[in-house]
Motif scaffolding. Structure first.
Motif, PDB file in Angstrom:
ATOM      1  N   GLU A  13      -1.589   3.447   3.971  1.00  0.00           N
ATOM      2  CA  GLU A  13      -2.440   2.824   4.983  1.00  0.00           C
ATOM      3  C   GLU A  13      -1.994   1.409   5.328  1.00  0.00           C
ATOM      4  OE1 GLU A  13      -4.753   4.618   6.407  1.00  0.00           O
ATOM      5  OE2 GLU A  13      -4.434   6.317   5.059  1.00  0.00           O
ATOM      6  N   THR A  14      -2.313   0.990   6.566  1.00  0.00           N
ATOM      7  CA  THR A  14      -2.131  -0.401   6.965  1.00  0.00           C
ATOM      8  C   THR A  14      -3.476  -1.109   6.899  1.00  0.00           C
ATOM      9  OG1 THR A  14      -2.442   0.182   9.295  1.00  0.00           O
ATOM     10  CG2 THR A  14      -0.175   0.099   8.468  1.00  0.00           C
ATOM     11  N   TYR A  15      -3.431  -2.433   6.739  1.00  0.00           N
ATOM     12  CA  TYR A  15      -4.653  -3.224   6.580  1.00  0.00           C
ATOM     13  C   TYR A  15      -4.619  -4.439   7.493  1.00  0.00           C
ATOM     14  CZ  TYR A  15      -5.611  -0.275   2.566  1.00  0.00           C
ATOM     15  OH  TYR A  15      -5.874   0.806   1.759  1.00  0.00           O
ATOM     16  N   SER A  75       0.824  -1.206   0.000  1.00  0.00           N
ATOM     17  CA  SER A  75       0.000   0.000   0.000  1.00  0.00           C
ATOM     18  C   SER A  75       0.860   1.259   0.000  1.00  0.00           C
ATOM     19  CB  SER A  75      -0.925   0.012   1.214  1.00  0.00           C
ATOM     20  OG  SER A  75      -0.165   0.069   2.415  1.00  0.00           O
TER      21      SER A  75
END
Length: 316
Positions: free
Chosen positions: A253-255, A250
């Motif tokens: 952002e982290t997911y 990404s």
């Protein structure tokens, strides 16, 4: 506009400070920057407005310095170097880890040569690093063969142009590499194939025949992870996949996937930082447990255009 002159000490100071300068060679004028400094390499891409990452050639003034950049030099490479350097011949050799992936477009080989120009050889002799120096022109334009050509095209983007007079070759270097014991010509240029064959025997010609990414300036495809890559809305695409076997690449952002499966290119949204990280990120995605990689396009501005082009090619 850029200053034009013959002041090697000024060019040296600018280069040591991470700047880029116009530099003469026997082939064409180059846009030179520290080949071991990622920020300087990024400046080269930005100034040229290059729409994709292509490997760049590292220029220096001695075989001894080149030995410090590569794992080994085959005997045929030594023969070619002794016959044609300084001169318009570039040789692809397996690089050491100290050579940035950004310089080689994530490839294992680095392109090296010793240019045949007295002013540039003098400059290279007083530098502690090699110089990356693709042609000093905006992408898609005619390569410059005089300092004034560089001024006309890039004068508002660089501080200095070292004036070495008109180029006496005016054609880019020939690029060769090795496939087993065979010598392969990846780009035709200033050193004739016939002259090369007089030294090492019959060579293979592999110019524009495939998506082989070895030749700087003629790259058709780039390093891709050995996993399927899907570019789009990461959150949406995650809904239908197992997070344990899904990699996420990404922008900011982290997911909700394991940390080991995820790379954030720039938490602060810095496109330059994202560009520095793209190749190492793709390498991290080459993990045996990952079955698919989810990624997204970055803003279409600055180096974001180049990164997006790189992602498209990795997803092919």
């Amino acid at each position: 506009m850029a200053e034009i002159g013959k002041d090697i000490s000024k060019a040296k100071q600018l280069l040591e400070n991470g700047e880029v300068v116009g530099m003469p060679t026997e082939t064409v004028y180059g846009l030179a920057g520290n080949a071991l400094n990622e920020d300087a390499i990024l400046k080269i891409y930005s100034v040229k407005n290059r729409p994709k990452f292509d490997p760049l050639i590292a220029h220096t003034n001695s075989l001894n310095k080149i030995e410090g950049l590569v794992l080994q030099i085959p005997s045929k490479a030594y023969e070619l170097a002794n016959a044609f350097w300084p001169g318009p011949l570039t040789i692809l050799l397996n690089k050491k880890a100290s050579v940035p992936d950004l310089l080689t477009s994530g490839l294992d080989r680095v392109a090296v040569r010793i240019p045949d120009h007295p002013l540039t050889l003098e400059l290279l002799s007083v530098l502690a690093f090699p110089l990356a120096a693709p042609s000093a022109n905006p992408f898609g334009y005619v390569s410059p063969t005089s300092a004034q050509h560089v001024e006309d095209q890039l004068g508002d983007k660089i501080p200095y142009i070292l004036d070495g007079g008109p180029c006496h070759i005016g054609l880019e270097s020939t690029i060769v590499g090795f496939d087993g014991g065979d010598v392969v010509v990846y780009r035709l240029g200033g050193t004739k194939v016939e002259a090369i064959e007089e030294i090492v025997g019959k060579v293979k010609i592999q110019v524009n025949e495939s998506s082989n990414p070895a030749a700087p300036g003629m790259l058709k495809s780039h390093y891709s992870p050995g996993r399927k890559m899907i570019i789009g809305d990461i959150s949406e695409n995650l809904k239908e996949r197992n997070p344990e076997t899904t990699g996420v690449l990404s922008f900011m952002e982290t997911y909700d996937v394991p940390e080991k499966n995820q790379v954030v290119l720039s938490p602060s949204g810095d496109l330059d930082e994202a560009a520095r990280n793209i190749f190492s990120a793709l390498r991290k995605m080459d993990q045996s447990h990952i079955k698919v990689i989810l990624s997204e396009f970055l803003p279409m501005e600055g180096l974001g255009k180049a990164i997006n082009d790189r992602l498209r090619r990795a997803a092919v």
